[in-house]
Design an enzyme around this catalytic site. Structure first.
Site, PDB file in Angstrom:
ATOM      1  N   ASP A 181       0.866  -1.185   0.000  1.00 35.11           N
ATOM      2  CA  ASP A 181       0.000   0.000   0.000  1.00 35.11           C
ATOM      3  C   ASP A 181       0.896   1.225   0.000  1.00 35.11           C
ATOM      4  O   ASP A 181       2.069   1.122  -0.354  1.00 35.11           O
ATOM      5  CB  ASP A 181      -0.960  -0.025   1.205  1.00 35.11           C
ATOM      6  N   HIS A 242      -3.123   2.961  -4.515  1.00 38.61           N
ATOM      7  CA  HIS A 242      -2.479   2.469  -3.292  1.00 38.61           C
ATOM      8  C   HIS A 242      -1.139   1.801  -3.629  1.00 38.61           C
ATOM      9  O   HIS A 242      -0.742   0.827  -2.981  1.00 38.61           O
ATOM     10  CB  HIS A 242      -3.384   1.479  -2.544  1.00 38.61           C
ATOM     11  N   GLU A 299     -10.382   2.858  -4.687  1.00 40.54           N
ATOM     12  CA  GLU A 299     -10.064   4.271  -4.407  1.00 40.54           C
ATOM     13  C   GLU A 299      -9.030   4.877  -5.353  1.00 40.54           C
ATOM     14  O   GLU A 299      -8.232   5.726  -4.928  1.00 40.54           O
ATOM     15  CB  GLU A 299      -9.572   4.397  -2.948  1.00 40.54           C
TER      16      GLU A 299
END
Ligand code: ACM
Length: 524
Positions: A181, A242, A299
């Site tokens: 991440d 990420h 995201e």
């Protein structure tokens, strides 16, 4: 203080009605109490019927030695029987206890293992006696999971092994390992050494924290340790967003960005990006026997600002007829699915991937946005198999008690009772698609979990409720009974040295300190 908790727990146990004095976690599909009890102790015969059953008998002997009163002598027999002809479903088992004999039966190794875990729980709680009973048990869901984010903070091999032990006791069978991440990359990839010399440096609180990661030998050790406990380890390699820790190590495949979001995404249209991902996947696939690889997919919009301005990326969108940046994101996810499929694996992605147009044969959806129930329905309608981990109530970084301050609260939080009652409040949404629901998991993000004490506190005892939601048939679930027997599980956690939240005495287990002021969050 511990003594006080122990005494109050004991008082609670004495006050329980008979039905809750059968402390199995999770509650079995069917349980019948009988008269008398089996005495544990020296002199007991433990026999398997060959192969795996013999190995399990040996293991049980050692484990009982640690539990039983040393001086007690006994004469009973424990029979451990693995037999295909019994025709029992995978993971299901039968456990019969009489004063003379205990009989464990299953048609699968996993079923027999769970029979042994159930017996161990009864032996542990009975302190030398096992109450006569007959248990016929099988899980409600095939995916009973726990996700740990070790990118934000790294906890290491011993913590992971301890959690795998407790998971096994709770019949949880999937460890979803979030290894990559923004703050750190946590798995050695031999072809790309900078992933660990540079990418593994830092964590959520300290960008300069020394490199922390698992070597390939560590990974093999943990995968084997999990397999012995019938737990599948599913790694997550997050993309196209990420991806900060990768892209700061190898900026030539970075998707750009600026400020807080610098290097957040992979470069979405360079062939080098997909070559890199393919090479990394080769090493990941060789380490994890799981049929699934999680590729994230969540995201992306947080940090894809450069996609809107970079002329090369804009030209690519035009040339490929992708329409816009969202179309480009979906193109990336389709390519990731193809890459994972080309390695003989099935991709798992967060629920954004439902919109990417990946074939349901190639992908499983993890539903996480509790406020987007239509995304769950859409996934099912489009033929995807789904794993449920909606933020509320299944994110472990949400607080579990009204006065707790460190962790998320979004118009509410995740108390143990809400976890226990899941999925009943939403399961009507899956009507007609029940076969596509693989199961559920607790997902623990660790932005605000910097050490083992907080990790324990956020995980336990909520993990016991997750296990019961995933295993026990809806008709056998009863929250008040679960809460009545929960003190038995807390006693077990005491023996494991776990710092849990005690919902019966909240003041006795105060929330561990926040690592810094920013961690004290509300609605964010
Ligand atoms: C997620 O919580 N971003 C999957």
């Amino acid at each position: 203080m511990r003594k006080l908790i122990y005494v109050s727990t004991l008082l609670l146990l004495l006050a329980l009605p008979a039905v809750a004095q059968f402390p199995l976690f999770p509650t079995p599909a069917k349980e019948q109490l009988a008269k008398g009890s089996f005495l544990m102790g020296e002199g007991i015969q433990i026999q398997g019927n060959g192969g795996y059953a013999d190995a399990l008998a040996q293991k049980l002997k050692e484990e009982l030695k640690a539990i039983n009163k040393p001086a007690q002598t006994a004469t009973g027999t424990i029979r451990i029987e693995l037999r295909k002809e019994l025709g029992m479903a995978d993971e299901s088992y039968q456990l019969t206890v009489t004063p003379e004999q205990i009989h464990l039966q299953a048609s699968s190794e996993s079923g027999l293992f769970y029979a042994k875990e159930a017996l161990l729980q009864l032996a542990r709680f009975g302190k030398g006696n096992v109450r006569a009973c007959r248990i016929q048990d099988q899980p409600r869901y095939q995916w009973r999971g726990f996700m740990l984010d070790e990118s934000r903070h790294f906890f290491g091999k011993e913590a992971v092994k301890q959690y795998l032990d407790i998971m096994a006791s709770l019949r949880l069978n999937v460890f979803h390992w979030h290894l990559t991440d923004e703050p750190g990359w946590r798995i050695e990839i031999k072809r790309y050494p900078k992933l660990t010399t540079e990418g593994a440096v830092g964590n959520w609180h300290d960008p300069k924290a020394p490199a922390a990661y698992y070597t390939q030998e560590d990974i093999k050790e943990i995968v084997a340790y999990a397999a012995e406990r019938h737990i599948m380890v599913v790694p997550e390699f997050d993309m196209p967003g990420h991806a900060t820790a990768v892209c700061r190590s190898y900026p030539e495949i970075s998707g750009g960005g600026e400020g807080k979001w610098l290097h957040f995404t992979f470069h979405p249209c360079k062939e080098e990006t997909f070559e890199f991902i393919s090479n990394v996947l080769d090493e990941i696939v060789a380490l994890f026997p799981s049929p699934y690889i999680h590729i994230g997919g969540d995201e992306v919009h947080y940090g894809n600002q450069s996609w809107f301005t970079d002329p090369e990326i804009q030209q690519f969108i035009k040339d490929k007829g992708l329409g816009n940046e969202v179309g480009l994101e979906h193109y990336f996810v389709r390519r990731a699915a193809d890459l994972v499929a080309s390695k003989g694996k099935i991709m798992i992605g967060w629920d954004e991937i439902v919109d990417a147009g990946v074939s349901p044969e190639k992908a499983v959806v993890m539903w996480w946005r509790h406020d987007r129930k239509h995304q769950l329905v859409k996934a099912l309608e489009n033929g995807y198999r789904v794993i449920m981990t909606p933020r509320r109530p299944l994110y472990g970084d949400f607080v579990q008690y009204g006065t707790h301050k460190v962790g998320r609260q979004w118009g509410g939080y995740c108390p143990i009772e809400d976890i226990y009652r899941f999925p009943e409040p939403i399961i009507h949404l899956a009507k007609g698609y029940e076969d596509q629901i693989m199961g559920l998991q607790l997902s623990l993000w660790t932005e605000r979990v910097a050490d083992k004490k907080r990790l324990d506190f956020m995980t336990f005892p909520r993990l016991a409720a997750v296990a019961e939601s995933a295993w026990t048939p809806a008709k056998s679930k009863e929250c008040s009974l679960f809460m009545q027997k929960l003190p038995f599980f807390l006693q077990y956690l005491d023996t494991q040295g776990i710092y849990y939240f005690n919902p019966f005495a909240p003041a006795s287990t105060p929330e561990p300190d926040a690592p810094d002021k920013e961690d004290v969050l509300k609605n964010g």
